[in-house]
Design a protein around this motif. Structure first.
Motif, PDB file in Angstrom:
ATOM      1  N   SER A 101       0.823  -1.203   0.000  1.00 56.62           N
ATOM      2  CA  SER A 101       0.000   0.000   0.000  1.00 56.62           C
ATOM      3  C   SER A 101       0.860   1.257   0.000  1.00 56.62           C
ATOM      4  N   ILE A 105       1.208   3.836  -3.292  1.00 60.55           N
ATOM      5  CA  ILE A 105       0.804   5.236  -3.143  1.00 60.55           C
ATOM      6  C   ILE A 105       1.947   6.171  -3.527  1.00 60.55           C
ATOM      7  N   THR A 168      -4.795   4.213  -9.023  1.00 63.00           N
ATOM      8  CA  THR A 168      -4.582   5.361  -8.141  1.00 63.00           C
ATOM      9  C   THR A 168      -3.837   6.472  -8.867  1.00 63.00           C
ATOM     10  N   ASN A 214      -6.564   6.635   0.171  1.00 66.73           N
ATOM     11  CA  ASN A 214      -6.176   5.534  -0.715  1.00 66.73           C
ATOM     12  C   ASN A 214      -5.145   4.620  -0.075  1.00 66.73           C
ATOM     13  N   GLY A 218      -6.020   0.884   0.390  1.00 68.11           N
ATOM     14  CA  GLY A 218      -5.096   0.016  -0.328  1.00 68.11           C
ATOM     15  C   GLY A 218      -4.676  -1.182   0.498  1.00 68.11           C
TER      16      GLY A 218
END
Length: 299
Positions: A101, A105, A168, A214, A218
């Motif tokens: 995650s 990101i 994303t 997110n 995630g």
């Protein structure tokens, strides 16, 4: 003070942070999610201290035994302690989920905002790559690569990151196309600030709420992906253990030995539900137009 610096300072305003925190704490479901997640982290980090068994230990005098005082969560067909396996499996799944995650990101933020800021050929080429990767059957590639490399969890982190940043990044690109026209970006350009510094200091910080939400959600997506891959035998593989491998082992004995499936399934449910609650709470706290955010703002 230049407009660009003013905007950066605004994001560091401690009063704004307290406002977000107050909005978040008003959401009881989100607080429950944080509590559950913290308890799961503590269980994965320190739960092994409460048992004398390691996840690799085999007790041949207790094969497929139900929960007891000796084996709190029971044992599997090989005599492995399910409690010890659950601790290690949760630890491994959390490590994979959080790592993937964070990496996705960071990758998505840099690529998406960079494409939006530079525009032109860079933007078109980046979007072409993103759209191509979005239509590639990533699940099959993930399965094949991780299987060929013997299910190493570090390789699994790498392949999940490589095929997990595109959606994303496209959202970040869409939002960043409006940010690149803001006055503080133009002011930074006028002052001679370099493109990379503008992206990192003036565009990405203004995507903070989007990135945080997110990042949280995630973790949920990665847990589900890792569990699915491991369940099908393409993710983490023996002798290592994850929640997905435990679910795969217990799937064939749901009726005869339900504890083999119930405990890892319960951990997966608690982990995904808690992070979903936290993600929803963060979204409401950081969005002033939401019901929770508005209520917190009026106070």
């Amino acid at each position: 003070m230049p407009p660009a610096a003013t905007v950066v300072r605004k994001h560091a305003n401690p009063g704004l942070g307290r406002l977000y925190l107050r909005r978040f704490l008003r959401n009881r479901i989100a607080v429950v999610g944080v509590v559950i997640f913290v308890l799961l982290v503590l269980f994965g980090g320190f739960g092994g201290r409460f048992t004398s068994y390691a996840y690799t230990d085999a007790d041949f005098t207790a094969l497929t035994q139900p929960p007891s005082g000796r084996h709190w969560f029971g044992t599997n067909q090989g005599g492995n302690d399910i409690y010890a396996c659950a601790v290690h499996g949760l630890q491994r799944s959390l490590m994979i989920a959080v790592s993937v995650s964070v990496l996705t990101i960071v990758l998505a933020a840099i690529i998406g905002s960079g494409a939006a800021y530079f525009g032109g050929r860079v933007e078109r080429a980046t979007l072409a790559v993103i759209h191509f990767l979005l239509i590639v059957p990533s699940f099959l590639i993930l399965a094949l690569v991780s299987h060929r490399l013997a299910g190493d969890w570090r390789v699994l982190i790498a392949v999940l990151t490589v095929f997990g940043w595109m959606s994303t990044a496209r959202v970040i690109w869409s939002v960043s196309t409006s940010l690149r026209e803001r006055d503080y970006v133009k002011a930074a350009e006028f002052m001679g600030v370099g493109p990379l510094r503008i992206v990192l200091r003036h565009i990405i910080p203004n995507l903070g709420s989007l990135l945080i939400v997110n990042l949280t959600l995630g973790v949920v997506a990665t847990v589900l992906s890792e569990t699915a891959l491991s369940f099908l035998g393409f993710g983490v593989q023996t002798p290592d253990v994850s929640l997905g491998t435990m679910l795969a082992d217990g799937a064939n004995t749901v009726t005869s030995a339900p504890w083999l499936f119930a405990f890892p399934a319960g951990l997966v449910v608690l982990l995904t539900v808690s992070m979903t609650f936290v993600g929803d709470g963060l979204r409401d706290a950081l969005d002033p137009t939401s019901v929770t955010g508005s209520a917190g703002g009026r106070r």
